[in-house]
Structures are given as C-alpha cells and as structure tokens.
Design an enzyme around this catalytic site. Structure first.
Site, PDB file in Angstrom:
ATOM      1  N   ASP A 200      38.118  42.171  51.179  1.00  0.00           N
ATOM      2  CA  ASP A 200      38.525  43.991  51.273  1.00  0.00           C
ATOM      3  C   ASP A 200      39.633  43.799  50.873  1.00  0.00           C
ATOM      4  OD1 ASP A 200      37.629  46.197  53.425  1.00  0.00           O
ATOM      5  OD2 ASP A 200      38.872  45.323  54.623  1.00  0.00           O
ATOM      6  N   GLU A 259      38.417  43.742  46.309  1.00  0.00           N
ATOM      7  CA  GLU A 259      38.083  45.459  46.542  1.00  0.00           C
ATOM      8  C   GLU A 259      39.917  45.363  46.223  1.00  0.00           C
ATOM      9  OE1 GLU A 259      37.246  48.637  49.826  1.00  0.00           O
ATOM     10  OE2 GLU A 259      38.659  47.248  49.990  1.00  0.00           O
ATOM     11  N   HIS A 332      29.615  51.340  51.370  1.00  0.00           N
ATOM     12  CA  HIS A 332      29.533  51.900  53.583  1.00  0.00           C
ATOM     13  C   HIS A 332      31.146  52.870  53.251  1.00  0.00           C
ATOM     14  CE1 HIS A 332      32.220  48.601  52.316  1.00  0.00           C
ATOM     15  NE2 HIS A 332      32.682  49.195  53.765  1.00  0.00           N
ATOM     16  N   ASP A 333      31.261  53.113  52.507  1.00  0.00           N
ATOM     17  CA  ASP A 333      33.157  54.123  52.691  1.00  0.00           C
ATOM     18  C   ASP A 333      33.078  55.105  52.144  1.00  0.00           C
ATOM     19  OD1 ASP A 333      33.902  51.819  54.164  1.00  0.00           O
ATOM     20  OD2 ASP A 333      35.299  50.899  52.168  1.00  0.00           O
TER      21      ASP A 333
HETATM   22  O1  TEU Z   1      37.775  50.041  52.601  1.00  0.00           O
HETATM   23  C1  TEU Z   1      38.727  50.011  52.162  1.00  0.00           C
HETATM   24  C2  TEU Z   1      39.888  51.463  52.033  1.00  0.00           C
HETATM   25  O2  TEU Z   1      40.483  51.177  51.553  1.00  0.00           O
HETATM   26  C3  TEU Z   1      39.098  52.842  52.015  1.00  0.00           C
HETATM   27  O3  TEU Z   1      37.282  52.798  51.176  1.00  0.00           O
HETATM   28  C4  TEU Z   1      39.112  52.874  53.034  1.00  0.00           C
HETATM   29  O4  TEU Z   1      37.898  52.229  53.922  1.00  0.00           O
HETATM   30  C5  TEU Z   1      38.746  54.624  53.936  1.00  0.00           C
HETATM   31  O5  TEU Z   1      37.692  55.319  53.313  1.00  0.00           O
HETATM   32  C6  TEU Z   1      40.309  55.146  53.131  1.00  0.00           C
HETATM   33  O6  TEU Z   1      40.622  56.517  53.231  1.00  0.00           O
HETATM   34  C7  TEU Z   1      37.673  48.481  53.487  1.00  0.00           C
HETATM   35  C8  TEU Z   1      36.401  48.658  53.561  1.00  0.00           C
HETATM   36  O7  TEU Z   1      35.641  48.678  52.622  1.00  0.00           O
HETATM   37  C9  TEU Z   1      35.994  49.142  55.089  1.00  0.00           C
HETATM   38  O8  TEU Z   1      35.207  49.986  55.082  1.00  0.00           O
HETATM   39  C10 TEU Z   1      37.432  49.247  55.924  1.00  0.00           C
HETATM   40  O9  TEU Z   1      37.175  50.192  56.768  1.00  0.00           O
HETATM   41  C11 TEU Z   1      38.546  48.826  55.440  1.00  0.00           C
HETATM   42  O10 TEU Z   1      38.959  48.085  54.332  1.00  0.00           O
HETATM   43  C12 TEU Z   1      39.405  47.901  57.004  1.00  0.00           C
HETATM   44  O11 TEU Z   1      38.467  46.895  56.473  1.00  0.00           O
END
Ligand code: TEU
Length: 562
Positions: A200, A259, A332-333
């Site tokens: 992450d 990521e 999921h984001d």
């Molecule tokens: O996400 C990283 C990230 O920078 C983005 O996708 C974020 O979730 C957001 O949408 C920015 O607007 C990762 C994970 O995938 C996410 O679910 C977590 O919330 C985040 O890190 C924190 O751990």
C-alpha cells in the site's frame, strides 16, 4: 530455479473481504464467506488472489488502519481460517498475496500507543513527531482525507504526521528499527505460506526530511505535498533493503506489487527492473486520474477517451524493454470500470464490460480483476451524502458543509468517483441481499442484482463472466499476450481502441469499438488469414479475409496471425 517471470502470464483477482461474501450473517463479509466461493475463483481461472486487509483494525479506513499486523480481526474470522484459505487456494493452484500497509499503522497499534506515551518513549521516533510552528501545524501538508496531515497530541504537545486519516499515523522509515520490525513481520507471513505482498502506498515511505512547506495553492490552507513524500530520497534503498531482508535466498515464486500513486513511467522502470531487486510490478495511477479536475479527486470532469488510450499506450511503450506494470480498470478505491470507462446503460452494459476487459487483458502487464468486475458490476445509484460510508467521502462532505462549498457538485463527484461504488456487496444471485448475507449488509446491495449477478452468468455462454474466463485462458495459452511487443494503432480515434502485439512470427490484433454506433475499419492486407480467437458476438467469421471489418457498437475482437 524458479521461473522469475511467471507473473507475466498470470492474472490477479482482488478480494475486498468486507464486501465479498458474509459467512456468519452479520452483514460484513468474512473469511468463511471467501472460503465458500473458492470454486468461483477456480472457474474464472485466476492465478493469484490479493486479499485487502483483514488484520486487526478499528476499521477507520476499512482495515487500511492496522492495529496488529499478525492477527486476523474477529470481524473477519481467525488466523486458522486464513490458514484454511491459503491451503484451499494452493490446492486449486492459486497463490495468495496479502496487503502490506506499512506507510502507516492504526493509532491503536501498540507501537503508536507506546510512541505517543511520552517524548522519551523508546518508540517515539517510530512515527513522525514535530513541534508546533507558530502555535499550529508544523507545515502546510494536506491529508488525502481532507484537512491537515498533522494531528496535535495534547499531552506531549507535539504533532504527528498522518497522510491519510488521523487514525492512520505515518511510520518513520528513517528509523532502522521500524524497517526491521516490518521485515520480520513480512517473513512471518511468508513462513505461514503466503506468496507475496501488495504494498500500500509504498512509494510514500521515504519522506523529504526537511518537512518544508509544499508550494502554496491559492485558496487552499492544506495542500497536496506529494512532491515531498512520493518517490522520496531513500525509496529505492528501502525497497532493495526490504527485498534483501525478506525475499533473498527464499525458495518460491513470490509476487511483490508496489501501489504507487503519482509514479511516472521513468520511476516505474527503476522500481521494477529485475536487476535492481525492488518490486515485481507497480500499480500506477495515471489513467485513473484523467477524469479529475485540478481542484481535487472530487472535481469530476468526464472521460477523454483519447487521453485514456494515449496514457495506457505510453505506459506500454515506456516499460517495453525493462520493468513491468499492473493492468487495472478499477479496485476498492475506484468507481466501477463499466460505469466509468464503458457504458452501463443496460442495452450496452454487457458488451462494453467485455470490450473493456478485452482491451485490458491483451496488453503487456499483469491484469487485475477486482471482485464483481468479472460480472460487469456497476456504480451504485448514490443520491444523498448519508448513503456514503467511506471515510474519504465522509470527511469530504464535512468539509463541504463546513466551508460552504457547492453541495450539488460535491454530490455528483461523490456519486461518480466515491470509493463506496466499488464496495457494495458482490452480487452472487438475484435474491434480496444478492446472496451476500443473510443479515443486513453494511452497504446496500445494488438494485440491479435482480439481473446482474453471478448465478446468471457463471457457465452461461456469452456472459461477461465467461468472457473474462476466456481472456484469462488466452493469456495462459499465448506467449504473445504474456510477452509480446506492443504497437498502438489509431491513437487519435476517440471510439476505436486497437493495438498489435508481436512475438517472433506471431501477431495478435486487438480491436474494440468503444461507442454505441457501428464502425467500419480498414486494417490493410497484412491481416489476411488471421484467426479469430475471441469476440463478444457469436456469428463472426473465423478467419479474416482482408483487413476490412465492421464492428457493432461495443464489439471487441482478438485475432491471431501465425
Ligand atoms: O490508497 C492509496 C491512494 O492514494 C488512493 O487510492 C486513496 O485511497 C484515495 O482514493 C485518494 O483519493 C491506498 C489504499 O488502497 C486505500 O484503500 C487506503 O485508504 C489508502 O491507501 C490508505 O491506506
């Protein structure tokens, strides 16, 4: 000697446990639910499952706030059930990759509890603590989840850094004890049988140590400071060290995925060059940022398909010689792929979901299928703010109210790009709760479950699921898909997406019509005799007689010339 490049012909499936399947009726997905659906994954034919976090967590960010890295949250089950999952997947020839969330922990993690206990705590330096500046926050950095990235800890009078929610304090990777603790935890999971990690926001772990202000933005008190913490000064050192401490000398075919929001193709080559031993592939964000305006991710400006195509093609070319990329439309984001990049009107929904899958799966890189994407699941019809559960959306709405921003455009943004679109329950069947739970689901089921569900698709010829299954099989069978060179065609055409993959004497042609109207194409004589490998319409000729073809709305085809 393991085949170090096995992942080039592999497909990864992402499970977001909270929303996948609920085995105990509490309305929240869990390990028992996942164990009940292993046949679905086997039928699809995926090689790897990436499991979003189910560690112990207060669930401020649905598990991306971890309070114990070495236990399963009771909400999701037990460590023994996780062992069962590892065994069940391995029996089916599927690997399991865990989510590694180590840019930050939960504020309820024992490390942070210890760190915040006093300025003299031996773990004080495990997190990023700074004195106030002029009685306020140490700098102008904004949190991804609205407001400042700093939170005052009153008893000790210092601020701690949290790039995400205030319940997600950032670890201080400059401290070697932190790095060693993370490496030890990773080894513990590998010893338990997992096959790797999706890391992450791993390109955020090396921060610019000056903690200077980021360049000011008119009208914004807290600004995006990613230039001061993304791809920072020691990031390559930290990743190479992690690889050495965790994977070196270990037998097995592991997978490491970084990521990396904001990563450029040039940086990605460095991160994934096999000779540098950092990570196997990156998860980059360029193509999922194109429909965002300058203000923030909520500033939705609509899709420019030529820009989208050019972006993905640029990445194909940039990583042609060295490096490796992940291929994804959603996770999921992100909003659901078919609603964002396709056409979720019921008349075109299935064909557009198939066309998108075809475009993605035949590219160079490792494709990811996010749960429900194999069924063509769509965005949820969000109308009001209180329907959203996600901390990012909830915090954004609080800010909209507090600062008197335009509510109508905020609601549009939340409906279009809100993360809960991807988090509604997987639609297993047409029943009231879509077969997800016997209780009340934590997020409502999409009303289109009555016709859009797994039971209506698995084993049903011509379904979106069967199309995904066929694409996964093609990658396994054809080295030209796993390893061929890439050449983009028709790059300025806003409707037709086309490219060629080449390996030795084999050439693969991929064409997809990303519009509702029929489109005639003239590809030249070079394709005479090409064999149709896959199409989303049943009655197409098996062999191409010349380069002229007409695609129906949202039709996609894959041809092979040997
Ligand atoms: O996400 C990283 C990230 O920078 C983005 O996708 C974020 O979730 C957001 O949408 C920015 O607007 C990762 C994970 O995938 C996410 O679910 C977590 O919330 C985040 O890190 C924190 O751990």
């Amino acid at each position: 000697m393991q085949d170090r490049e096995w992942f080039k012909s592999a497909v990864v499936y992402q499970v977001y446990p909270r929303s996948f399947a609920d085995g105990d009726g509490d309305g929240i997905g869990d390990l028992r639910g996942i164990l009940q659906h292993l046949d679905h994954l086997e039928a699809l034919g995926v090689d790897v499952v990436w499991l979003s976090p189910l560690y112990r967590s207060p669930q401020a960010d649905n598990g991306y706030d971890i309070s114990d890295y070495q236990d399963v949250d009771p909400l999701f089950g037990t460590l023994e059930q996780l062992d069962e999952l590892i065994a069940g997947l391995h029996e089916r020839g599927i690997k399991l990759v865990m989510d590694l969330v180590v840019n930050h922990t939960s504020d309820e993690h024992a490390w942070f509890q210890e760190s915040r206990s006093s300025r003299d705590s031996p773990k004080r330096d495990w997190y990023v603590w700074r004195d106030p500046r002029d009685g306020g926050e140490p700098n102008n950095w904004g949190s991804f989840f609205s407001g400042s990235a700093w939170q005052l800890d009153e008893p000790t009078g210092q601020y701690y850094l949290h790039l995400f929610d205030r319940k997600q304090p950032d670890l201080n990777w400059e401290n070697p004890e932190v790095r060693e603790a993370v490496h030890a935890m990773m080894r513990w999971w590998l010893d338990r049988g997992v096959d790797g990690f999706r890391m992450d926001v791993i390109n955020f772990i090396s921060k610019e140590q000056s903690f200077a202000d980021a360049p000011a933005v008119v009208g914004q008190r807290h600004v995006d400071a990613s230039s001061l913490f993304a791809d920072g000064p020691r990031i390559h050192e930290f990743l190479a060290e992690m690889h050495e401490a965790v994977f070196a000398g270990r037998d097995g075919a592991f997978l490491t995925v970084g990521e990396m929001p904001g990563v450029t193709p040039e940086e990605a080559v460095l991160y994934t060059d096999p000779a540098r031993h950092e990570v196997d592939m990156v998860f980059q964000f360029e193509h999922v940022s194109l429909d965002q305006g300058p203000a923030s991710k909520w500033d939705w400006i609509g899709l420019d398909r030529v820009a989208l195509k050019r972006s993905l093609h640029r990445w194909q070319v940039a990583l042609a010689e060295r490096g490796w990329n992940s291929l994804y439309w959603d996770n999921h984001d992100q909003p659901r792929a078919v609603s964002r990049f396709g056409d979720d009107d019921p008349a075109c929904w299935a064909d557009s979901a198939k066309a998108l899958a075809t475009i993605l799966h035949c590219m160079r890189g490792t494709p990811y299928v996010y749960q429900g994407e194999e069924l063509g699941m769509t965005n949820y019809p969000f109308r009001t703010a209180d329907e959203h559960r996600d901390v990012e959306a909830v915090n954004h709405w609080k800010r909209v109210i507090a600062e008197g921003l335009d509510q109508r455009s905020a609601l549009t943004g939340m409906a279009k790009v809100g993360r809960d679109n991807a988090r509604t329950p997987v639609q297993w069947d047409a029943s009231a709760q879509a077969g997800f739970t016997t209780g009340a689901p934590w997020l409502p089921v999409n009303p289109n479950r009555s016709w859009l569900n797994a039971a209506a698709q698995v084993g049903v010829e011509g379904s979106v699921f069967e199309h995904h299954r066929a694409l996964i099989r093609l990658r396994h069978e054809h080295a030209v898909i796993a390893d061929g060179d890439f050449t983009g065609l028709l790059e300025n055409d806003p409707e037709v997406w086309a490219y060629v993959r080449t390996l030795g004497s084999k050439r693969l042609l991929v064409v997809a019509n990303c519009s509702r109207r029929a489109r005639a194409l003239e590809l030249g004589d070079g394709w005479t005799g090409a064999r149709l490998l896959l199409c989303n319409l049943a009655d197409r000729a098996d062999v191409l007689h010349d380069g002229a073809l007409t695609l129906s709305g949202w039709e996609s085809r894959v041809y092979l010339l040997e």
